[in-house]
Design an enzyme around this catalytic site. Structure first.
Site, PDB file in Angstrom:
ATOM      1  N   TYR A  56       1.230  -1.068  -0.039  1.00  0.00           N
ATOM      2  CA  TYR A  56       0.060   0.489  -0.085  1.00  0.00           C
ATOM      3  C   TYR A  56       1.108   1.143   0.342  1.00  0.00           C
ATOM      4  O   TYR A  56       1.055   1.787  -0.652  1.00  0.00           O
ATOM      5  CB  TYR A  56      -0.562   0.265   1.393  1.00  0.00           C
ATOM      6  N   LYS A  63       1.227   4.123  -2.568  1.00  0.00           N
ATOM      7  CA  LYS A  63       0.765   4.885  -2.287  1.00  0.00           C
ATOM      8  C   LYS A  63       2.223   6.348  -2.780  1.00  0.00           C
ATOM      9  O   LYS A  63       1.561   7.245  -2.478  1.00  0.00           O
ATOM     10  CB  LYS A  63       0.084   5.494  -1.254  1.00  0.00           C
ATOM     11  N   ARG A  90     -14.343   1.674   6.477  1.00  0.00           N
ATOM     12  CA  ARG A  90     -14.833   0.581   6.902  1.00  0.00           C
ATOM     13  C   ARG A  90     -13.004  -0.288   6.488  1.00  0.00           C
ATOM     14  O   ARG A  90     -12.390  -0.776   7.434  1.00  0.00           O
ATOM     15  CB  ARG A  90     -15.183  -0.442   5.919  1.00  0.00           C
TER      16      ARG A  90
HETATM   17  P1  NAI Z   1     -13.459   2.138   1.433  1.00  0.00           P
HETATM   18  O1  NAI Z   1     -12.977   0.937   1.587  1.00  0.00           O
HETATM   19  O2  NAI Z   1     -14.640   2.827   1.538  1.00  0.00           O
HETATM   20  O3  NAI Z   1     -13.545   2.206  -0.484  1.00  0.00           O
HETATM   21  C1  NAI Z   1     -12.756   2.833  -1.010  1.00  0.00           C
HETATM   22  C2  NAI Z   1     -13.662   2.104  -2.012  1.00  0.00           C
HETATM   23  O4  NAI Z   1     -13.440   2.042  -3.663  1.00  0.00           O
HETATM   24  C3  NAI Z   1     -14.637   1.039  -1.549  1.00  0.00           C
HETATM   25  O5  NAI Z   1     -16.309   1.601  -2.277  1.00  0.00           O
HETATM   26  C4  NAI Z   1     -14.719  -0.336  -2.859  1.00  0.00           C
HETATM   27  O6  NAI Z   1     -15.590  -0.560  -4.086  1.00  0.00           O
HETATM   28  C5  NAI Z   1     -13.523   0.780  -4.338  1.00  0.00           C
HETATM   29  N1  NAI Z   1     -12.674   0.017  -4.834  1.00  0.00           N
HETATM   30  C6  NAI Z   1     -11.931  -0.957  -4.563  1.00  0.00           C
HETATM   31  N2  NAI Z   1     -11.511  -1.537  -5.612  1.00  0.00           N
HETATM   32  C7  NAI Z   1     -11.977  -1.399  -6.615  1.00  0.00           C
HETATM   33  C8  NAI Z   1     -11.758  -0.961  -8.412  1.00  0.00           C
HETATM   34  N3  NAI Z   1     -11.010  -1.714  -9.281  1.00  0.00           N
HETATM   35  N4  NAI Z   1     -12.347  -0.407  -8.842  1.00  0.00           N
HETATM   36  C9  NAI Z   1     -13.601   0.417  -8.845  1.00  0.00           C
HETATM   37  N5  NAI Z   1     -13.283   0.976  -6.897  1.00  0.00           N
HETATM   38  C10 NAI Z   1     -13.170  -0.055  -6.379  1.00  0.00           C
HETATM   39  O7  NAI Z   1     -12.561   3.143   2.434  1.00  0.00           O
HETATM   40  P2  NAI Z   1     -11.644   4.714   2.199  1.00  0.00           P
HETATM   41  O8  NAI Z   1     -11.190   4.995   3.572  1.00  0.00           O
HETATM   42  O9  NAI Z   1     -13.102   5.728   2.238  1.00  0.00           O
HETATM   43  O10 NAI Z   1     -11.501   4.648   1.235  1.00  0.00           O
HETATM   44  C11 NAI Z   1     -10.742   6.018  -0.025  1.00  0.00           C
HETATM   45  C12 NAI Z   1      -9.248   6.023  -0.472  1.00  0.00           C
HETATM   46  O11 NAI Z   1      -8.468   6.950   1.022  1.00  0.00           O
HETATM   47  C13 NAI Z   1      -8.796   4.606  -0.213  1.00  0.00           C
HETATM   48  O12 NAI Z   1      -7.853   5.456  -1.869  1.00  0.00           O
HETATM   49  C14 NAI Z   1      -7.616   4.906   0.508  1.00  0.00           C
HETATM   50  O13 NAI Z   1      -6.526   4.045  -0.298  1.00  0.00           O
HETATM   51  C15 NAI Z   1      -7.556   6.579   0.907  1.00  0.00           C
HETATM   52  N6  NAI Z   1      -7.090   6.442   2.279  1.00  0.00           N
HETATM   53  C16 NAI Z   1      -7.960   6.336   3.752  1.00  0.00           C
HETATM   54  C17 NAI Z   1      -7.491   6.182   4.521  1.00  0.00           C
HETATM   55  C18 NAI Z   1      -8.686   6.481   6.220  1.00  0.00           C
HETATM   56  O14 NAI Z   1      -8.455   6.964   6.948  1.00  0.00           O
HETATM   57  N7  NAI Z   1      -9.923   5.677   6.130  1.00  0.00           N
HETATM   58  C19 NAI Z   1      -6.410   7.277   5.356  1.00  0.00           C
HETATM   59  C20 NAI Z   1      -5.518   6.541   3.777  1.00  0.00           C
HETATM   60  C21 NAI Z   1      -6.240   6.992   2.700  1.00  0.00           C
END
Ligand code: NAI
Length: 302
Positions: free
Chosen positions: A164, A168, A199
Protein backbone atom coordinates in the site's frame (compact mmCIF):
# COMPACT_ATOMS: atom_id res chain seq x y z
CA UNK A 1 -17.34 33.40 -1.37
CA UNK A 2 -19.05 30.13 -2.07
CA UNK A 3 -17.28 27.54 -4.20
CA UNK A 4 -19.52 26.11 -6.89
CA UNK A 5 -19.18 23.14 -9.19
CA UNK A 6 -22.14 24.14 -11.36
CA UNK A 7 -21.49 23.24 -14.98
CA UNK A 8 -18.75 20.80 -14.02
CA UNK A 9 -18.69 17.06 -14.64
CA UNK A 10 -16.84 15.07 -11.99
CA UNK A 11 -15.77 11.44 -11.77
CA UNK A 12 -15.09 9.99 -8.33
CA UNK A 13 -13.67 6.47 -8.35
CA UNK A 14 -14.50 4.16 -5.48
CA UNK A 15 -17.42 6.42 -4.56
CA UNK A 16 -19.78 3.66 -3.44
CA UNK A 17 -18.86 4.21 0.21
CA UNK A 18 -16.47 5.89 2.64
CA UNK A 19 -14.63 9.00 1.51
CA UNK A 20 -15.58 8.72 -2.16
CA UNK A 21 -19.27 8.75 -1.35
CA UNK A 22 -18.79 11.86 0.81
CA UNK A 23 -16.96 13.63 -2.05
CA UNK A 24 -19.61 12.63 -4.59
CA UNK A 25 -22.51 13.84 -2.42
CA UNK A 26 -20.90 17.23 -1.80
CA UNK A 27 -19.83 17.71 -5.43
CA UNK A 28 -23.41 17.04 -6.51
CA UNK A 29 -24.79 19.33 -3.79
CA UNK A 30 -22.57 22.07 -5.20
CA UNK A 31 -23.90 21.59 -8.71
CA UNK A 32 -21.58 19.06 -10.36
CA UNK A 33 -22.88 16.21 -12.47
CA UNK A 34 -21.19 13.22 -10.91
CA UNK A 35 -20.10 9.84 -12.22
CA UNK A 36 -20.14 7.57 -9.18
CA UNK A 37 -17.67 4.83 -10.02
CA UNK A 38 -17.37 1.76 -7.82
CA UNK A 39 -17.31 -1.93 -8.53
CA UNK A 40 -18.56 -2.48 -5.00
CA UNK A 41 -15.72 -4.71 -3.87
CA UNK A 42 -14.98 -5.92 -0.36
CA UNK A 43 -12.11 -4.25 1.49
CA UNK A 44 -9.59 -6.71 0.05
CA UNK A 45 -10.79 -6.09 -3.50
CA UNK A 46 -12.84 -9.26 -3.89
CA UNK A 47 -16.46 -9.42 -5.06
CA UNK A 48 -18.79 -6.78 -6.46
CA UNK A 49 -22.04 -5.02 -5.46
CA UNK A 50 -24.37 -2.19 -6.46
CA UNK A 51 -22.75 0.31 -4.06
CA UNK A 52 -22.41 2.94 -6.81
CA UNK A 53 -26.10 2.75 -7.73
CA UNK A 54 -27.11 3.33 -4.10
CA UNK A 55 -25.04 6.53 -3.91
CA UNK A 56 -26.55 7.69 -7.21
CA UNK A 57 -30.01 7.19 -5.69
CA UNK A 58 -28.99 9.28 -2.69
CA UNK A 59 -27.74 12.07 -4.94
CA UNK A 60 -30.85 12.01 -7.10
CA UNK A 61 -33.22 12.02 -4.18
CA UNK A 62 -31.42 15.13 -2.91
CA UNK A 63 -32.06 16.78 -6.28
CA UNK A 64 -28.61 16.22 -7.81
CA UNK A 65 -27.48 14.62 -11.06
CA UNK A 66 -25.42 11.45 -11.12
CA UNK A 67 -24.81 8.25 -13.00
CA UNK A 68 -23.42 5.00 -11.67
CA UNK A 69 -20.46 3.24 -13.19
CA UNK A 70 -19.63 -0.22 -11.94
CA UNK A 71 -16.34 -0.69 -13.74
CA UNK A 72 -12.95 -1.44 -12.25
CA UNK A 73 -10.15 1.12 -12.27
CA UNK A 74 -7.77 -1.72 -13.04
CA UNK A 75 -9.21 -2.03 -16.56
CA UNK A 76 -8.13 0.79 -18.85
CA UNK A 77 -10.76 0.03 -21.50
CA UNK A 78 -13.48 0.26 -18.85
CA UNK A 79 -12.13 3.63 -17.73
CA UNK A 80 -12.15 4.79 -21.35
CA UNK A 81 -15.76 3.65 -21.75
CA UNK A 82 -16.75 5.42 -18.50
CA UNK A 83 -15.19 8.68 -19.71
CA UNK A 84 -16.70 8.33 -23.19
CA UNK A 85 -20.16 7.92 -21.63
CA UNK A 86 -19.71 10.99 -19.42
CA UNK A 87 -18.62 12.96 -22.47
CA UNK A 88 -21.55 11.73 -24.56
CA UNK A 89 -24.09 12.45 -21.79
CA UNK A 90 -22.66 15.63 -20.34
CA UNK A 91 -20.10 17.04 -22.79
CA UNK A 92 -16.81 16.46 -20.97
CA UNK A 93 -15.10 15.69 -17.66
CA UNK A 94 -13.62 18.50 -15.59
CA UNK A 95 -12.81 16.83 -12.29
CA UNK A 96 -11.37 13.41 -11.50
CA UNK A 97 -10.91 12.21 -7.94
CA UNK A 98 -8.88 9.00 -7.89
CA UNK A 99 -10.09 7.46 -4.67
CA UNK A 100 -10.74 3.73 -5.28
CA UNK A 101 -8.65 1.49 -3.10
CA UNK A 102 -8.21 -1.82 -1.34
CA UNK A 103 -6.09 -3.22 1.47
CA UNK A 104 -4.04 -6.41 1.70
CA UNK A 105 -2.13 -5.69 4.91
CA UNK A 106 0.61 -8.08 6.03
CA UNK A 107 4.17 -7.72 7.23
CA UNK A 108 6.55 -7.93 4.29
CA UNK A 109 7.78 -11.29 5.56
CA UNK A 110 4.30 -12.75 5.18
CA UNK A 111 3.23 -10.81 2.09
CA UNK A 112 2.65 -12.85 -1.02
CA UNK A 113 3.89 -11.12 -4.22
CA UNK A 114 0.31 -11.37 -5.57
CA UNK A 115 -0.90 -9.18 -2.66
CA UNK A 116 1.78 -6.66 -3.53
CA UNK A 117 0.85 -6.64 -7.20
CA UNK A 118 -2.89 -6.32 -6.68
CA UNK A 119 -2.62 -3.37 -4.28
CA UNK A 120 -0.26 -1.55 -6.65
CA UNK A 121 -2.57 -2.40 -9.54
CA UNK A 122 -5.70 -0.96 -7.92
CA UNK A 123 -4.21 2.19 -6.36
CA UNK A 124 -1.37 3.17 -8.65
CA UNK A 125 -2.19 1.66 -12.05
CA UNK A 126 -5.91 2.20 -11.40
CA UNK A 127 -5.37 5.93 -10.83
CA UNK A 128 -3.10 6.10 -13.87
CA UNK A 129 -5.79 4.34 -15.96
CA UNK A 130 -8.57 6.73 -14.96
CA UNK A 131 -6.26 9.71 -15.38
CA UNK A 132 -5.07 8.58 -18.79
CA UNK A 133 -8.70 8.16 -19.85
CA UNK A 134 -9.50 11.83 -19.10
CA UNK A 135 -6.10 13.37 -19.85
CA UNK A 136 -6.35 14.26 -23.55
CA UNK A 137 -9.87 15.59 -23.11
CA UNK A 138 -8.76 17.82 -20.24
CA UNK A 139 -5.86 19.15 -22.31
CA UNK A 140 -8.13 19.81 -25.28
CA UNK A 141 -10.77 21.61 -23.22
CA UNK A 142 -8.02 23.53 -21.40
CA UNK A 143 -9.44 22.59 -18.01
CA UNK A 144 -8.85 19.74 -15.64
CA UNK A 145 -8.62 19.13 -11.91
CA UNK A 146 -7.25 15.79 -10.75
CA UNK A 147 -6.78 14.52 -7.23
CA UNK A 148 -4.67 11.49 -6.30
CA UNK A 149 -5.31 9.78 -2.99
CA UNK A 150 -2.11 8.98 -1.13
CA UNK A 151 -1.84 8.09 2.54
CA UNK A 152 0.35 8.60 5.57
CA UNK A 153 1.69 5.14 4.75
CA UNK A 154 2.97 6.32 1.39
CA UNK A 155 4.41 9.56 2.70
CA UNK A 156 5.83 8.32 6.00
CA UNK A 157 5.46 4.50 6.22
CA UNK A 158 3.34 2.20 8.37
CA UNK A 159 4.07 -1.32 9.61
CA UNK A 160 2.36 -4.04 7.58
CA UNK A 161 1.59 -1.91 4.53
CA UNK A 162 4.59 -2.24 2.21
CA UNK A 163 2.39 -2.84 -0.85
CA UNK A 164 0.00 0.00 0.00
CA UNK A 165 2.81 2.42 0.90
CA UNK A 166 4.67 1.76 -2.35
CA UNK A 167 1.50 2.42 -4.35
CA UNK A 168 0.58 5.51 -2.35
CA UNK A 169 3.96 7.24 -2.63
CA UNK A 170 3.85 6.30 -6.30
CA UNK A 171 0.70 8.39 -6.56
CA UNK A 172 2.46 11.41 -5.08
CA UNK A 173 5.16 10.82 -7.70
CA UNK A 174 2.54 10.62 -10.45
CA UNK A 175 1.19 13.99 -9.30
CA UNK A 176 4.63 15.56 -9.44
CA UNK A 177 5.14 14.79 -13.12
CA UNK A 178 1.55 15.25 -14.28
CA UNK A 179 1.33 18.70 -12.69
CA UNK A 180 4.26 19.72 -14.91
CA UNK A 181 2.77 18.16 -18.05
CA UNK A 182 -0.68 19.63 -17.35
CA UNK A 183 0.35 23.17 -16.40
CA UNK A 184 0.18 24.61 -19.94
CA UNK A 185 -3.35 23.24 -20.36
CA UNK A 186 -4.83 24.44 -17.07
CA UNK A 187 -4.81 20.89 -15.74
CA UNK A 188 -3.96 20.93 -12.04
CA UNK A 189 -2.99 17.85 -10.12
CA UNK A 190 -2.77 17.41 -6.35
CA UNK A 191 -2.30 14.69 -3.76
CA UNK A 192 -4.44 14.11 -0.68
CA UNK A 193 -3.49 12.03 2.34
CA UNK A 194 -6.78 11.57 4.23
CA UNK A 195 -7.47 10.09 7.63
CA UNK A 196 -11.06 8.96 8.07
CA UNK A 197 -13.25 6.51 9.89
CA UNK A 198 -14.34 4.17 7.11
CA UNK A 199 -14.44 0.42 6.71
CA UNK A 200 -10.78 0.70 5.70
CA UNK A 201 -9.82 1.91 9.16
CA UNK A 202 -12.63 0.29 11.16
CA UNK A 203 -10.33 -2.16 12.96
CA UNK A 204 -7.41 0.27 13.38
CA UNK A 205 -8.94 3.22 15.24
CA UNK A 206 -10.10 2.93 18.82
CA UNK A 207 -13.85 3.64 19.06
CA UNK A 208 -13.48 7.17 20.45
CA UNK A 209 -11.08 8.20 17.67
CA UNK A 210 -13.40 6.63 15.11
CA UNK A 211 -16.08 9.17 16.05
CA UNK A 212 -13.71 12.12 15.56
CA UNK A 213 -12.63 11.08 12.09
CA UNK A 214 -15.85 11.43 10.10
CA UNK A 215 -15.33 11.50 6.31
CA UNK A 216 -17.10 14.89 6.15
CA UNK A 217 -13.97 16.45 7.67
CA UNK A 218 -11.89 15.43 4.64
CA UNK A 219 -14.38 16.78 2.09
CA UNK A 220 -13.35 20.48 2.33
CA UNK A 221 -9.72 19.67 1.48
CA UNK A 222 -10.60 17.29 -1.36
CA UNK A 223 -13.08 19.67 -2.98
CA UNK A 224 -10.82 22.69 -2.67
CA UNK A 225 -8.06 20.72 -4.39
CA UNK A 226 -10.32 20.11 -7.42
CA UNK A 227 -11.96 23.55 -7.50
CA UNK A 228 -11.37 26.37 -10.02
CA UNK A 229 -8.83 28.05 -7.75
CA UNK A 230 -7.04 24.87 -6.72
CA UNK A 231 -3.27 24.96 -6.39
CA UNK A 232 -1.23 22.40 -8.31
CA UNK A 233 1.41 19.97 -6.99
CA UNK A 234 0.19 20.27 -3.39
CA UNK A 235 0.30 17.39 -0.94
CA UNK A 236 -2.37 17.88 1.71
CA UNK A 237 -3.23 15.88 4.80
CA UNK A 238 -6.77 16.01 6.22
CA UNK A 239 -8.56 14.26 9.07
CA UNK A 240 -10.81 15.01 12.05
CA UNK A 241 -10.90 18.73 11.23
CA UNK A 242 -7.09 19.09 11.10
CA UNK A 243 -5.39 20.05 7.85
CA UNK A 244 -1.73 20.29 6.89
CA UNK A 245 0.63 20.27 3.94
CA UNK A 246 3.48 17.86 3.31
CA UNK A 247 6.52 18.43 1.15
CA UNK A 248 9.30 16.54 -0.58
CA UNK A 249 12.36 18.58 0.31
CA UNK A 250 16.10 18.51 -0.22
CA UNK A 251 18.89 20.22 1.64
CA UNK A 252 21.59 22.28 -0.03
CA UNK A 253 24.08 19.90 -1.67
CA UNK A 254 27.42 19.43 0.11
CA UNK A 255 30.38 19.43 -2.26
CA UNK A 256 33.09 17.04 -1.16
CA UNK A 257 36.71 17.75 -2.06
CA UNK A 258 38.12 15.35 -4.66
CA UNK A 259 40.05 13.39 -2.01
CA UNK A 260 36.91 12.99 0.14
CA UNK A 261 34.87 11.33 -2.65
CA UNK A 262 35.39 7.93 -1.10
CA UNK A 263 33.10 5.79 1.02
CA UNK A 264 35.08 6.91 4.07
CA UNK A 265 34.86 10.56 3.00
CA UNK A 266 31.12 10.27 2.55
CA UNK A 267 30.82 8.62 5.99
CA UNK A 268 32.88 11.37 7.60
CA UNK A 269 30.57 14.01 6.10
CA UNK A 270 27.27 12.23 6.73
CA UNK A 271 26.24 14.68 9.49
CA UNK A 272 26.52 17.60 7.02
CA UNK A 273 24.93 15.69 4.15
CA UNK A 274 21.91 14.86 6.29
CA UNK A 275 21.64 18.27 8.00
CA UNK A 276 18.30 19.87 7.13
CA UNK A 277 19.40 23.48 7.50
CA UNK A 278 18.36 25.35 4.37
CA UNK A 279 15.89 22.68 3.20
CA UNK A 280 13.86 23.68 0.16
CA UNK A 281 11.13 22.18 -2.01
CA UNK A 282 12.23 21.57 -5.62
CA UNK A 283 9.38 22.16 -8.07
CA UNK A 284 10.78 19.66 -10.57
CA UNK A 285 13.56 17.13 -10.94
CA UNK A 286 15.68 19.59 -12.89
CA UNK A 287 15.81 21.83 -9.83
CA UNK A 288 17.84 19.11 -8.13
CA UNK A 289 20.39 19.20 -10.98
CA UNK A 290 20.43 22.99 -10.92
CA UNK A 291 21.06 23.01 -7.17
CA UNK A 292 23.96 20.59 -7.67
CA UNK A 293 25.45 22.70 -10.46
CA UNK A 294 25.02 25.91 -8.48
CA UNK A 295 26.75 24.34 -5.46
CA UNK A 296 29.62 23.08 -7.68
CA UNK A 297 30.04 26.53 -9.23
CA UNK A 298 30.04 28.21 -5.82
CA UNK A 299 32.62 25.71 -4.55
CA UNK A 300 34.86 26.28 -7.58
CA UNK A 301 34.71 30.05 -7.10
CA UNK A 302 35.35 29.77 -3.39
P1 NAI B 1 -13.48 2.34 1.34
O1 NAI B 1 -13.08 0.91 1.34
O2 NAI B 1 -14.75 2.71 2.02
O3 NAI B 1 -13.55 2.91 -0.14
C1 NAI B 1 -12.82 2.40 -1.21
C2 NAI B 1 -13.79 2.12 -2.34
O4 NAI B 1 -13.06 1.73 -3.50
C3 NAI B 1 -14.76 0.97 -2.02
O5 NAI B 1 -16.10 1.43 -2.14
C4 NAI B 1 -14.42 -0.09 -3.07
O6 NAI B 1 -15.54 -0.84 -3.52
C5 NAI B 1 -13.82 0.74 -4.17
N1 NAI B 1 -12.96 -0.06 -5.05
C6 NAI B 1 -12.06 -1.01 -4.70
N2 NAI B 1 -11.47 -1.52 -5.79
C7 NAI B 1 -12.00 -0.88 -6.85
C8 NAI B 1 -11.78 -0.96 -8.25
N3 NAI B 1 -10.89 -1.82 -8.76
N4 NAI B 1 -12.49 -0.16 -9.07
C9 NAI B 1 -13.40 0.71 -8.58
N5 NAI B 1 -13.65 0.83 -7.25
C10 NAI B 1 -12.96 0.05 -6.40
O7 NAI B 1 -12.26 3.13 2.00
P2 NAI B 1 -11.96 4.69 2.20
O8 NAI B 1 -11.34 4.81 3.52
O9 NAI B 1 -13.13 5.53 1.86
O10 NAI B 1 -10.80 4.90 1.13
C11 NAI B 1 -10.84 5.83 0.07
C12 NAI B 1 -9.41 6.14 -0.36
O11 NAI B 1 -8.74 6.84 0.70
C13 NAI B 1 -8.57 4.90 -0.65
O12 NAI B 1 -7.74 5.16 -1.76
C14 NAI B 1 -7.75 4.73 0.60
O13 NAI B 1 -6.56 4.04 0.36
C15 NAI B 1 -7.51 6.19 0.97
N6 NAI B 1 -7.12 6.40 2.35
C16 NAI B 1 -8.03 6.24 3.35
C17 NAI B 1 -7.63 6.47 4.65
C18 NAI B 1 -8.57 6.39 5.78
O14 NAI B 1 -8.16 6.76 6.91
N7 NAI B 1 -9.80 5.95 5.58
C19 NAI B 1 -6.24 6.81 5.00
C20 NAI B 1 -5.40 7.00 3.86
C21 NAI B 1 -5.84 6.79 2.59
Amino acid sequence: MSISFAGKVAIVTGAGGGLGRAYALELARRGAKVVVNDLGAARDGSGASDAAALVVEEIRSAGGEAIADGSSVTEFEQMQAMVAKAKADWGGVHVLINNAGILRDKSFTKMDPSDFDLVVKVHLSGSANATKAVWDMMREQNYGRILMTASSTGLFGNFGQANYGAAKLGLAGLTKTLYLEGAKYNVRVNTLAPVAATRMTADIFPEEAFKLFGSENVVPAALYLVSDDAPSNAIVGAGAGAYHSAFVTMNPPVILAQEDRTVEGFAANWARISDRTGDFVPQSGTEQSHAILAAMQAAMKG
